[in-house]
Design a protein around this motif. Structure first.
Motif, PDB file in Angstrom:
ATOM      1  N   PRO B 247      37.711  17.302  23.938  1.00  0.00           N
ATOM      2  CA  PRO B 247      38.306  15.964  24.008  1.00  0.00           C
ATOM      3  C   PRO B 247      37.888  15.187  25.260  1.00  0.00           C
ATOM      4  CG  PRO B 247      39.937  17.644  24.502  1.00  0.00           C
ATOM      5  CD  PRO B 247      38.701  18.364  24.139  1.00  0.00           C
ATOM      6  N   ASP B 248      37.325  15.894  26.267  1.00  0.00           N
ATOM      7  CA  ASP B 248      36.956  15.204  27.510  1.00  0.00           C
ATOM      8  C   ASP B 248      35.627  14.457  27.391  1.00  0.00           C
ATOM      9  OD1 ASP B 248      39.195  16.203  28.689  1.00  0.00           O
ATOM     10  OD2 ASP B 248      38.182  18.033  29.376  1.00  0.00           O
ATOM     11  N   CYS B 249      34.910  14.660  26.298  1.00  0.00           N
ATOM     12  CA  CYS B 249      33.559  14.082  26.222  1.00  0.00           C
ATOM     13  C   CYS B 249      33.472  13.039  25.118  1.00  0.00           C
ATOM     14  CB  CYS B 249      32.535  15.171  25.926  1.00  0.00           C
ATOM     15  SG  CYS B 249      32.476  16.430  27.180  1.00  0.00           S
ATOM     16  N   GLU B 250      32.525  12.125  25.318  1.00  0.00           N
ATOM     17  CA  GLU B 250      32.229  11.091  24.322  1.00  0.00           C
ATOM     18  C   GLU B 250      31.105  11.594  23.413  1.00  0.00           C
ATOM     19  OE1 GLU B 250      33.362   7.658  24.103  1.00  0.00           O
ATOM     20  OE2 GLU B 250      35.009   8.500  25.287  1.00  0.00           O
ATOM     21  N   VAL B 251      31.059  11.046  22.213  1.00  0.00           N
ATOM     22  CA  VAL B 251      29.937  11.326  21.308  1.00  0.00           C
ATOM     23  C   VAL B 251      28.651  10.786  21.957  1.00  0.00           C
ATOM     24  CG1 VAL B 251      28.968  10.586  19.087  1.00  0.00           C
ATOM     25  CG2 VAL B 251      31.365  11.281  19.238  1.00  0.00           C
ATOM     26  N   ILE B 252      27.542  11.524  21.821  1.00  0.00           N
ATOM     27  CA  ILE B 252      26.296  11.081  22.479  1.00  0.00           C
ATOM     28  C   ILE B 252      25.375  10.394  21.465  1.00  0.00           C
ATOM     29  CG2 ILE B 252      24.207  11.880  23.662  1.00  0.00           C
ATOM     30  CD1 ILE B 252      25.880  14.206  24.726  1.00  0.00           C
ATOM     31  N   TYR B 253      24.958   9.175  21.821  1.00  0.00           N
ATOM     32  CA  TYR B 253      24.020   8.428  20.974  1.00  0.00           C
ATOM     33  C   TYR B 253      22.627   8.507  21.597  1.00  0.00           C
ATOM     34  CZ  TYR B 253      27.886   6.064  18.578  1.00  0.00           C
ATOM     35  OH  TYR B 253      28.989   5.786  17.826  1.00  0.00           O
ATOM     36  N   LYS B 254      21.609   8.738  20.786  1.00  0.00           N
ATOM     37  CA  LYS B 254      20.223   8.677  21.285  1.00  0.00           C
ATOM     38  C   LYS B 254      19.478   7.662  20.436  1.00  0.00           C
ATOM     39  CE  LYS B 254      20.032  13.248  23.232  1.00  0.00           C
ATOM     40  NZ  LYS B 254      19.303  14.493  23.395  1.00  0.00           N
ATOM     41  N   ALA B 255      18.806   6.723  21.101  1.00  0.00           N
ATOM     42  CA  ALA B 255      18.218   5.579  20.395  1.00  0.00           C
ATOM     43  C   ALA B 255      17.064   5.987  19.489  1.00  0.00           C
ATOM     44  CB  ALA B 255      17.731   4.555  21.411  1.00  0.00           C
ATOM     45  N   GLN B 256      16.820   5.199  18.470  1.00  0.00           N
ATOM     46  CA  GLN B 256      15.673   5.433  17.579  1.00  0.00           C
ATOM     47  C   GLN B 256      14.371   5.149  18.323  1.00  0.00           C
ATOM     48  OE1 GLN B 256      15.672   2.700  14.372  1.00  0.00           O
ATOM     49  NE2 GLN B 256      15.956   0.926  15.645  1.00  0.00           N
ATOM     50  N   ARG B 257      13.272   5.751  17.857  1.00  0.00           N
ATOM     51  CA  ARG B 257      11.985   5.498  18.513  1.00  0.00           C
ATOM     52  C   ARG B 257      10.838   5.775  17.543  1.00  0.00           C
ATOM     53  NH1 ARG B 257       9.914  10.348  21.519  1.00  0.00           N
ATOM     54  NH2 ARG B 257      10.926  12.095  20.531  1.00  0.00           N
ATOM     55  N   SER B 258       9.696   5.174  17.861  1.00  0.00           N
ATOM     56  CA  SER B 258       8.475   5.442  17.088  1.00  0.00           C
ATOM     57  C   SER B 258       7.423   5.941  18.063  1.00  0.00           C
ATOM     58  CB  SER B 258       7.963   4.162  16.430  1.00  0.00           C
ATOM     59  OG  SER B 258       8.914   3.664  15.536  1.00  0.00           O
ATOM     60  N   TYR B 259       6.619   6.901  17.651  1.00  0.00           N
ATOM     61  CA  TYR B 259       5.565   7.399  18.540  1.00  0.00           C
ATOM     62  C   TYR B 259       4.382   7.909  17.725  1.00  0.00           C
ATOM     63  CZ  TYR B 259       7.914  11.791  17.369  1.00  0.00           C
ATOM     64  OH  TYR B 259       8.497  12.832  16.678  1.00  0.00           O
TER      65      TYR B 259
END
Lengths: 100, 763
Positions: B247-259
């Protein structure tokens, strides 16, 4: 991934393009033969690549010669076989005429 | 009082609250334990003494607890010890931020062990890996006192943890239409829940999360749509949704990318990682279709990457983590930046060495009784056998091997870091493959073994590839060149061995050979070649199978020119193998894929290659039926969908591809397509020529470009029938002019006695 050299297939295509003016000046029937020679070379991209030749067109020419050599060998073999058949036929005709 | 638990380690991450690390542990009694442990993180700096002194002063003034020490460590490429400054950060979560700052202020210094994620650091220290069994002893405060491994990551039959999995799938692709329902499965339960109204949906999900408490939430479109949508509802309606277990942590978002990778552009969608339990989006995970959850778990287990990372990252990050672990355990410094540059080479040098794998063009035609033999993990086997590693290549030692093509030596004194990392991986995969050969496909171990073997295969593939990758910490192009030089030599020796024993080599492709000899059609007939190749190369080679027949196809542009890796064939056990033909391409409509496979199934019924033409009437009948279905519109419109990748930005196209035209239509509706993303489209008549599938208005089936689809179908059929002497024109005559089979297949004289038929057009 670190590749610095063009592929053997690309070498053959480039060489063919280089001879564009030569190709244009050929008669239609000769143009077909020209294309066939280059398609012969395309069968041997691995050996051309392995040769690592500074003048890759020499390896391309050798690949063309190889296919032509195979074809002429095959034709001589067929001629030999046909020659034997003709000899046999002559023999049969001789036997037939002598017996008649 | 100390308490002891045995079970499986699920996850490790840094603890922002207490400063150490958090471990999630699944106990034998089914308990999910949240455990803490102190875990100071060490990194090193080296370079100019005055700058190191400045760094020392800078670090002493920092608010975080840092201990500093002058010491000596070994670098991979230097035989002498290196004087370094050891920087130990007490609170693990502070280390990445501190490192980001010091590299900004002191960019001229060299840093080591600075950017290694926490899980590989932990695994290197305690030899405990994700999803492996271990024993933990906790103290009175609940903190871990002791942790010991009870299993190894290399165990083949380790007991799998009894995970609780919650599956959530929207009923339709959200990029195509708004999903109306969610399909939810957990334990023995299965329900469908309306997306609207949102309140009952959230309450239902929250109750499942609390009651069932899943370890893994497996979704479709969870990364790109579902989870962020659910969290948005939760915020708007102020209803809690305990996606995280911690409960102490937030959900982690990682941005989309193209490579760009391996000459192609790849798009990776946004990622959503949970804390305390895992979220995997099956559609945004790497090669999930290849190896599924079992493969992801195996990847995490051997590489010590967290499960959510292993599922989404390329195998390259897995092999990097494994090399880091080897280095940490051997107390070798892991550089932050790659420090090895390419040695000076002349153009002549490059012509000689920069050649990659050996690819022979096959002989065109249809051949009976052909054996396919493959080297087992050829490149990794070469790396291990010849000890090829960035630090072993290029230095002349007493005990060194000379690589003729390169004019370089490979040191054999000490085992190299890369071969040492891959040796157990290679052994595990070879054992798995051997067991798979012995097991019946219905055996309950078959599927997990196959998935594990597929996951390990990718690690081994990139283990070679990363030696030539410019950003790989333990990469060196000369090592890459040495491996390919050995591989070419090995393949040539294999060819010579086969030819000495009277076999014809029909095709060779990097690590495989297709060989044929009149009269040889049983496993025993090919054993002498395998033995001879092993003798000449020292590398294990296996018989992949014996084809009843196999057809090597010519180029589409010029049917006199052969193409590597474009073939189809049927093994003696009836299994079909195809490469490079339409059914393997991702932009082929489903009905063409199905028809091609149906034709192949019909062909596979022929007992011998000679009896193949007898199946032509059945095949033309099938094609007539298919053409009729297209004409009448009785096929589902989704069968006509074409999936194409957008390979560059829309404004960069000079002549827009079908994908670009469809992407433009989507853009007009506000749906942005990024480079590397796939676009689904239909070919239609009229000026537009294509129509995007994911537009808001459904396409009209009456506008389909039936002529184009029919042409593509016949082209795909003629790919398979060409080797029987039936080209596209003949096929058209048969199908549209009701011509009889007056011109029998295979009318041309055979120039190769071992080849059955030739394409009628090849003369």
């Amino acid at each position: 991934m670190g590749r610095t050299l063009v592929t053997a297939t690309q070498i053959i295509l480039d060489e063919q393009r280089e001879f564009g003016d030569f190709y244009r000046a050929l008669r239609r029937a000769d143009q077909q033969a020209f294309e066939e020679l280059f398609s012969h070379a395309r069968k041997h991209t691995a050996p051309i690549s392995m040769a690592s030749h500074a003048l890759p067109f020499e390896a391309v020419l050798l690949a063309m010669l190889l296919e032509e050599c195979k074809k002429s060998n095959q034709l001589s073999q067929q001629l030999d076989e046909l020659g034997k058949v003709v000899d046999k036929l002559h023999q049969l005709v001789d036997e037939f005429t002598s017996s008649a | 009082m100390n308490v002891e638990y045995t079970g499986w380690l699920l996850d490790v991450y840094t603890d922002r609250k207490e400063g150490g690390i958090v471990l999630w542990f699944l106990g034998d009694q089914g308990e999910r334990l949240f455990l803490r442990q102190p875990f100071p993180v060490v990194m090193y700096a080296a370079g100019d003494f005055s700058r190191l002194r400045a760094l020392w002063h800078y670090l002493e003034k920092q608010p975080m607890q840092v201990s500093l020490e002058r010491t000596e460590r070994r670098s991979l490429f230097d035989p002498d010890m290196l004087t370094v400054m050891k920087i130990q950060v007490k609170k693990a979560f502070e280390q990445p931020r501190l490192f980001a700052r010091i590299k900004q202020y002191f960019p001229e210094l060299d840093y080591y062990d600075a950017d290694i994620p926490i899980f590989p650091r932990f695994s290197a220290k305690y030899n405990v890996f994700p999803l492996t069994r271990c024993r933990v002893v906790t103290g009175t405060n609940g903190w871990i006192q002791e942790i010991t491994p009870l299993g190894s990551r290399w165990d083949l039959d380790s007991e799998p943890p009894p995970l609780r999995i919650l599956t959530i799938e929207p009923d339709i692709d959200p990029s195509h239409a708004q999903p109306a329902k969610l399909e939810i499965r957990y334990g023995r339960y299965h329900c469908r829940w309306e997306m609207k109204p949102e309140k009952p949906l959230l309450l239902c999900l929250e109750s499942i999360l609390r009651r069932y408490d899943p370890d893994l939430i497996l979704t479709n479109w969870g990364d790109t749509w579902l989870i962020s949508r659910l969290l948005e509802y939760s915020r708007q309606l102020n209803i809690p949704l305990s996606l995280n277990r911690d409960p102490d942590c937030e959900v982690i978002y990682k941005a989309q990318r193209s490579y760009y990778t391996y000459g192609t552009v790849v798009h990776r969608g946004q990622q959503i990682h949970l804390i305390g339990r895992w979220h995997i989006d099956a559609l945004n995970a790497m090669m999930f279709g290849d190896y599924g959850l079992e493969g992801v778990f195996e990847l995490a287990r051997v590489s010590a990457l967290p499960v959510q990372v292993a599922a989404r990252n390329s195998p390259g990050s897995g092999i990097t983590a494994m090399q880091n672990i080897t280095a940490l355990r051997k107390e070798i410094l892991v550089p932050y930046h790659k420090q090895q540059t390419e040695r000076y080479k002349t153009a002549f040098d490059l012509i000689g060495i920069d050649k990659g794998g050996l690819v022979y063009q096959p002989l065109i035609g249809l051949f009976p009784d052909v054996a396919e033999i493959d080297f087992i993990s050829m490149y990794p086997s070469i790396m291990r056998r010849h000890n090829i590693s960035p630090e072993t290549v290029g230095n002349q030692h007493l005990n060194a091997q000379f690589v003729r093509d390169l004019g370089l030596f490979v040191n054999q004194d000490q085992p190299g870091l890369v071969p040492e990392t891959l040796a157990p991986l290679l052994d595990k995969r070879i054992t798995l493959k051997q067991r798979l050969l012995e097991l019946h496909p219905w055996d309950c171990r078959y599927k997990p073994y196959k998935a594990q073997s597929a996951a390990l295969k990718w690690l081994l593939v990139v283990c070679f590839g990363y030696t030539g990758y410019k950003n790989a910490k333990f990469g060196k192009i000369e090592a890459h060149e040495a491996i390919t030089a050995y591989a070419r030599e090995v393949l040539l020796r294999a060819k010579e061995a086969a030819e000495v024993l009277g076999f014809t080599v029909l095709h060779m492709y990097v690590d495989g050979l297709w060989i044929q000899k009149p009269g040889a059609c049983n496993v025993a007939d090919f054993q002498p070649v395998l033995d001879e190749i092993l003798e000449r190369t020292g590398l294990p080679i296996a018989l992949d199978g014996i084809y009843k027949w196999v057809a090597f196809l010519p180029s589409r542009q010029d049917n006199r020119v052969p193409v590597a890796n474009r073939y189809f064939g049927v093994f003696q056990n009836g299994e079909i193998k195809i490469r490079g033909i339409e059914a393997r391409r991702e932009d082929t409509p489903q009905f063409i894929v199905q028809t091609q496979m149906e034709i192949l199934k019909l062909l596979s019924k022929a007992p011998t290659a000679d009896s193949l033409p007898s199946l032509l009437p059945d095949i033309t009948q099938l094609l007539r039926r298919r053409l009729d279905e297209i004409q009448k519109g009785s096929l589902n419109i989704e069968q006509f969908l074409v999936r194409q990748k957008l390979s560059q930005a829309l404004n960069e196209y000079r002549v827009p591809s079908p994908a670009a035209r469809a992407a433009k239509q989507l853009e007009a509706e506000g749906k942005l397509i990024h480079i590397g993303q796939h676009v689904r489209l239909l070919y239609v008549r009229g000026e537009q020529r294509v129509i995007a599938w994911d537009l808001s208005l459904p396409p009209d089936p009456a506008t389909l470009d039936v002529i184009r689809y029919k042409r593509d179908l016949l082209r795909a059929a003629s790919t398979l029938l060409g080797p029987l002497g039936v080209n596209e024109d003949t096929l058209r005559n048969w199908l549209f002019s009701n011509a009889s089979y007056a011109a029998p297949p295979g009318i041309l004289p055979k120039t190769n006695p071992n080849c059955r038929y030739f394409d009628v057009s090849s003369g």
